[in-house]
Design a protein around this motif. Structure first.
Motif, mmCIF file in Angstrom:
data_model
loop_
_atom_site.group_PDB
_atom_site.id
_atom_site.type_symbol
_atom_site.label_atom_id
_atom_site.label_comp_id
_atom_site.label_asym_id
_atom_site.label_seq_id
_atom_site.Cartn_x
_atom_site.Cartn_y
_atom_site.Cartn_z
ATOM 1 N N SER A 1 -3.168 1.701 -6.631
ATOM 2 C CA SER A 1 -3.028 0.762 -5.513
ATOM 3 C C SER A 1 -1.619 0.197 -5.452
ATOM 4 O O SER A 1 -1.024 0.074 -4.371
ATOM 5 C CB SER A 1 -4.046 -0.377 -5.653
ATOM 6 O OG SER A 1 -5.360 0.112 -5.597
ATOM 7 N N TYR A 2 -1.075 -0.132 -6.611
ATOM 8 C CA TYR A 2 0.261 -0.721 -6.644
ATOM 9 C C TYR A 2 1.317 0.302 -6.235
ATOM 10 O O TYR A 2 2.209 0.005 -5.435
ATOM 11 C CB TYR A 2 0.561 -1.252 -8.041
ATOM 12 C CG TYR A 2 1.827 -2.073 -8.097
ATOM 13 C CD1 TYR A 2 1.814 -3.417 -7.741
ATOM 14 C CD2 TYR A 2 3.034 -1.502 -8.474
ATOM 15 C CE1 TYR A 2 2.967 -4.173 -7.768
ATOM 16 C CE2 TYR A 2 4.194 -2.250 -8.504
ATOM 17 C CZ TYR A 2 4.157 -3.586 -8.153
ATOM 18 O OH TYR A 2 5.310 -4.321 -8.173
ATOM 19 N N THR B 1 0.942 2.932 -4.386
ATOM 20 C CA THR B 1 0.801 3.210 -2.957
ATOM 21 C C THR B 1 1.411 2.097 -2.122
ATOM 22 O O THR B 1 2.083 2.346 -1.116
ATOM 23 C CB THR B 1 -0.686 3.377 -2.587
ATOM 24 O OG1 THR B 1 -1.238 4.464 -3.331
ATOM 25 C CG2 THR B 1 -0.843 3.655 -1.104
ATOM 26 N N LYS B 2 1.201 0.852 -2.538
ATOM 27 C CA LYS B 2 1.744 -0.288 -1.801
ATOM 28 C C LYS B 2 3.260 -0.274 -1.800
ATOM 29 O O LYS B 2 3.905 -0.515 -0.776
ATOM 30 C CB LYS B 2 1.238 -1.589 -2.423
ATOM 31 C CG LYS B 2 1.854 -2.846 -1.817
ATOM 32 C CD LYS B 2 1.369 -4.097 -2.530
ATOM 33 C CE LYS B 2 2.057 -5.341 -1.971
ATOM 34 N NZ LYS B 2 1.628 -6.574 -2.677
ATOM 35 N N LYS C 1 9.156 -4.887 4.785
ATOM 36 C CA LYS C 1 8.655 -4.335 3.525
ATOM 37 C C LYS C 1 9.130 -5.195 2.360
ATOM 38 O O LYS C 1 8.375 -5.469 1.419
ATOM 39 C CB LYS C 1 9.155 -2.893 3.357
ATOM 40 C CG LYS C 1 8.512 -2.153 2.187
ATOM 41 C CD LYS C 1 7.054 -1.859 2.467
ATOM 42 C CE LYS C 1 6.438 -0.992 1.398
ATOM 43 N NZ LYS C 1 5.009 -0.703 1.646
ATOM 44 N N ASP D 1 7.115 -8.285 2.288
ATOM 45 C CA ASP D 1 5.762 -8.027 1.796
ATOM 46 C C ASP D 1 5.730 -7.860 0.281
ATOM 47 O O ASP D 1 4.771 -8.269 -0.383
ATOM 48 C CB ASP D 1 5.186 -6.769 2.455
ATOM 49 C CG ASP D 1 4.885 -6.971 3.937
ATOM 50 O OD1 ASP D 1 4.752 -8.141 4.356
ATOM 51 O OD2 ASP D 1 4.802 -5.970 4.667
#
Length: 264
Positions: free
Chosen positions: A70-71, A73-74, A127, A130
Motif C-alpha cells: 500500500s505504501y 503504491t501510494k 503529490k 499528499d
C-alpha cells in the motif's frame, strides 16, 4: 534497490507493531535480514524467508507485506516497473527529499525547503502535499493555505505562477507565524529561496518594513541571507509586480477560508 529498501522498512515496522512480547521484538530485530521484502519489476511487493532462525505467524508476515504494498503504491504509483520508469524515479527522489527535509529542527526551515521542492517540481505539487505531513502546526496551516490557492480553477501550476504566489503571500506567512519566530522565518525564506527573485524581493521588503523585536534581533542573519543574492539591489528597483500580486490577493481574502490573523 531504493524501493525495495522502502518496502522493507515499512514491513519491518508493521511486524514490530504486531508483536506484543518484548522478547519477540528483540529477537526479531536481531534477525531482520531473515525477512526479505522486495519489489518486483512489475511493482509488486514480495516476501521471502531466507532463514529459519526465527519464525513468525504467516498472518503477521502477510499483513506486513500488504502494508508495504500500500505504501509503495501510494508513493510510487501503480503502473509498470518502479525501476524503469523515469516518472517513478522522480517520485523516489521527491520522497527522499521530503524525508530529509522532515529532519530539519525548525519548521521555518522545513517550510522553506518544501517551497523550494515545489518550485523545482511544480507538476508534483499536490503529490508532495499528499505525501508530506509536517509536525508543526504553523507549517501545516501554510501548506493548507497554499493548497487552497493552487486548487483554484484559474490557477496554472507553473514555476513562475508559484513563485508569484509565494512572493505575494510573504506578508501573510509573516503574520501567521508565531510571534518570536518571524525573524527566523524571513531568514530561512531568504536563505533557501535565494534563486527566486520575486520571493527575495518580498522578503527584503517585509524585513525593511518590520518593527518586530525578533526580526531586529535576527537582522544580522537575515541581512547575511539576503546578501547571498548578488542581484538584490537590482531587484529592489522594480516592486510593481509584487505590489500588483499582493493587491490581487487582498481582494480575494474575503473568500479565503484560511485568512490569517492580522500582524501582532
Amino acid at each position: 534497490m531504493y524501493m525495495s529498501s522502502v518496502a522493507r522498512q515499512v514491513a519491518w515496522r508493521q511486524i514490530e507493531r504486531s508483536l506484543e512480547n518484548p522478547e519477540e521484538i528483540v529477537q526479531f530485530r536481531q534477525n531482520l535480514s531473515a525477512f526479505h521484502y522486495y519489489v518486483s519489476e512489475s511493482g509488486e511487493v514480495l516476501f521471502e524467508q531466507v532463514s529459519d532462525q526465527i519464525m513468525l505467524d504467516n498472518q503477521i508476515v502477510e499483513s506486513a507485506r500488504t502494508s508495504a504494498q500500500s505504501y509503495v503504491t501510494k508513493v510510487f504509483g501503480e503502473s509498470g516497473s518502479p525501476y524503469q520508469k523515469s516518472e517513478n524515479e522522480e517520485l523516489a527522489s521527491i520522497y527522499r527529499q521530503l524525508r530529509n527535509l522532515s529532519r530539519a529542527g525548525r519548521q521555518e526551515t522545513r517550510l522553506a525547503l518544501l517551497m523550494q521542492l515545489i518550485l523545482e517540481s511544480p507538476h508534483r505539487t499536490f503529490k508532495i502535499f499528499d505525501l508530506y505531513t509536517d509536525r508543526g502546526q504553523y507549517t501545516r496551516q501554510v501548506i493548507a493555505l497554499l493548497r487552497s490557492v493552487f486548487q483554484r480553477p484559474d490557477f496554472e501550476l507553473t514555476p513562475d505562477a508559484i513563485e508569484e504566489v509565494i512572493a505575494a503571500y510573504v506578508p501573510r506567512f509573516y503574520s501567521m507565524s508565531y510571534y518570536g519566530n518571524r525573524g527566523v522565518l524571513l531568514e530561512k525564506l531568504a536563505k533557501n529561496l535565494s534563486p527566486y527573485k520575486k520571493i527575495v524581493r518580498a522578503v527584503y521588503r517585509k524585513f525593511e518594513s518590520s518593527r518586530s523585536r525578533d526580526v531586529l534581533e535576527n537582522s544580522v542573519a537575515i541581512r547575511r541571507a539576503l546578501a547571498g543574492n548578488s542581484q538584490l539591489r537590482k531587484l529592489m528597483l522594480d516592486d510593481e509586480t509584487v505590489d500588483a500580486n499582493q493587491n490581487s490577493i487582498s481582494r480575494q481574502d474575503a473568500q479565503n477560508p484560511l485568512r490569517a490573523q492580522g500582524e501582532k
